[in-house]
Design a protein around this motif. Structure first.
Motif, PDB file in Angstrom:
ATOM      1  N   GLY A  75     -12.510  71.086  59.538  1.00  0.00           N
ATOM      2  CA  GLY A  75     -12.739  70.357  58.299  1.00  0.00           C
ATOM      3  C   GLY A  75     -11.545  69.595  57.768  1.00  0.00           C
ATOM      4  N   VAL A  76     -10.403  69.609  58.469  1.00  0.00           N
ATOM      5  CA  VAL A  76      -9.227  68.870  58.003  1.00  0.00           C
ATOM      6  C   VAL A  76      -9.367  67.411  58.432  1.00  0.00           C
ATOM      7  CG1 VAL A  76      -6.724  68.625  58.102  1.00  0.00           C
ATOM      8  CG2 VAL A  76      -7.749  70.910  58.099  1.00  0.00           C
ATOM      9  N   LEU A  77      -9.505  66.529  57.451  1.00  0.00           N
ATOM     10  CA  LEU A  77      -9.662  65.105  57.733  1.00  0.00           C
ATOM     11  C   LEU A  77      -8.422  64.300  57.387  1.00  0.00           C
ATOM     12  CD1 LEU A  77     -13.317  64.457  56.523  1.00  0.00           C
ATOM     13  CD2 LEU A  77     -12.510  64.925  58.836  1.00  0.00           C
ATOM     14  N   GLY A  78      -7.548  64.868  56.558  1.00  0.00           N
ATOM     15  CA  GLY A  78      -6.347  64.151  56.176  1.00  0.00           C
ATOM     16  C   GLY A  78      -5.210  65.104  55.885  1.00  0.00           C
ATOM     17  N   ALA A  79      -3.990  64.622  56.086  1.00  0.00           N
ATOM     18  CA  ALA A  79      -2.798  65.411  55.782  1.00  0.00           C
ATOM     19  C   ALA A  79      -1.681  64.454  55.391  1.00  0.00           C
ATOM     20  CB  ALA A  79      -2.383  66.261  56.983  1.00  0.00           C
ATOM     21  N   LEU A  80      -0.824  64.907  54.497  1.00  0.00           N
ATOM     22  CA  LEU A  80       0.274  64.085  54.006  1.00  0.00           C
ATOM     23  C   LEU A  80       1.601  64.744  54.342  1.00  0.00           C
ATOM     24  CD1 LEU A  80       1.327  61.665  52.392  1.00  0.00           C
ATOM     25  CD2 LEU A  80       1.002  63.017  50.301  1.00  0.00           C
TER      26      LEU A  80
END
Length: 255
Positions: A75-80
């Motif tokens: 479920g991880v679609l984005g990371a900064l």
């Protein structure tokens, strides 16, 4: 605060206890970014918002596509990656490969930019950095597409909505589309949309089915605006609800 496992560290990266912000404050931050972009590059702000150019040219953040679900979990679609000035997006949203995901990609970029604008000073403070110990190659913030929505995630969602669909662009677009400034009630939505085969949306109809069915109809109703602003129909429906342009029923007029 002691973190005992890698899972604890991941949870903290998603649930950081950021200070509260009002919708007005978040909208002001988004407007400031749009104004800065317009002034620096001498362009008019209009729909659709040039989110990739804002992220890259204005903010100087790199955008990369990776297999985030493999690296950081389901479920991880984005990371900064704040210290690296990098936004990582899951490959499933790459618009060059999956054009139908472009609208979700735009919102995810706006969401990660929201973390950068709203939360950078907090996350990079010495006290928080001390909590985020461990592998420095990990992102400071990990964003999942499902599960609970902690405050930091809700704020980033609101920022993305205000940046991609600013009220001062959306209300005039609503007026041009419908010919008036008034909110639309659910009965009007149903009349406009007509019969809907809701079996096609079975995965969306959990919980309060009646409420979920109305959400589907609202999203179908506002699809023309969603296309104009290059966002998903879900994102447009939420923003219109935030602005009070979708209502369950009209209040009776006193005069």
């Amino acid at each position: 605060m002691a973190l005992s496992t890698a899972t604890d560290a991941q949870t903290l990266r998603r649930d950081l206890p950021v200070p509260p912000l009002t919708m007005r404050q978040i909208a002001a931050e988004a407007d400031a970014v749009l104004l800065q972009y317009a002034e620096r590059f001498d362009v008019a702000i209009e729909a659709p918002i040039e989110i990739e150019d804002i992220v890259g040219s204005l903010m100087g953040l790199r955008i990369e596509f990776e297999r985030l679900e493999e690296a950081l979990g389901e479920g991880v679609l984005g990371a900064l990656f704040m210290r690296d000035r990098r936004i990582s997006i899951d490959e499933s949203l790459d618009p060059e490969i999956y054009p139908d995901m472009r609208w979700r990609y735009h919102f995810t970029l706006g969401h990660e930019l929201g973390h950068w604008v709203l939360h950078r000073a907090f996350v990079l403070s010495p006290a928080i950095q001390k909590l985020l110990f461990g592998d420095e190659s990990l992102p400071e913030i990990v964003c999942r597409s499902h599960g609970s929505r902690p405050r930091i995630e809700r704020q980033a969602d609101q920022f993305a909505g205000c940046l991609l669909m600013p009220e001062w662009l959306l209300r005039p677009a609503w007026r041009r589309w419908l010919g008036h400034d008034d909110a639309v009630c659910d009965a009007e939505v149903c009349e406009s949309v007509g019969d809907v085969d809701l079996s096609r949306f079975a995965d969306l109809l959990g919980g309060d089915r009646k409420l979920s069915e109305m959400r589907v109809r609202r999203e179908m109703f506002c699809l023309p605006l969603a296309k104009q602003f290059a966002v998903s129909d879900e994102a447009m429906r939420i923003q219109l609800e935030q602005l009070g342009l979708f209502v369950a029923r009209h209040q009776p007029r006193l005069f």
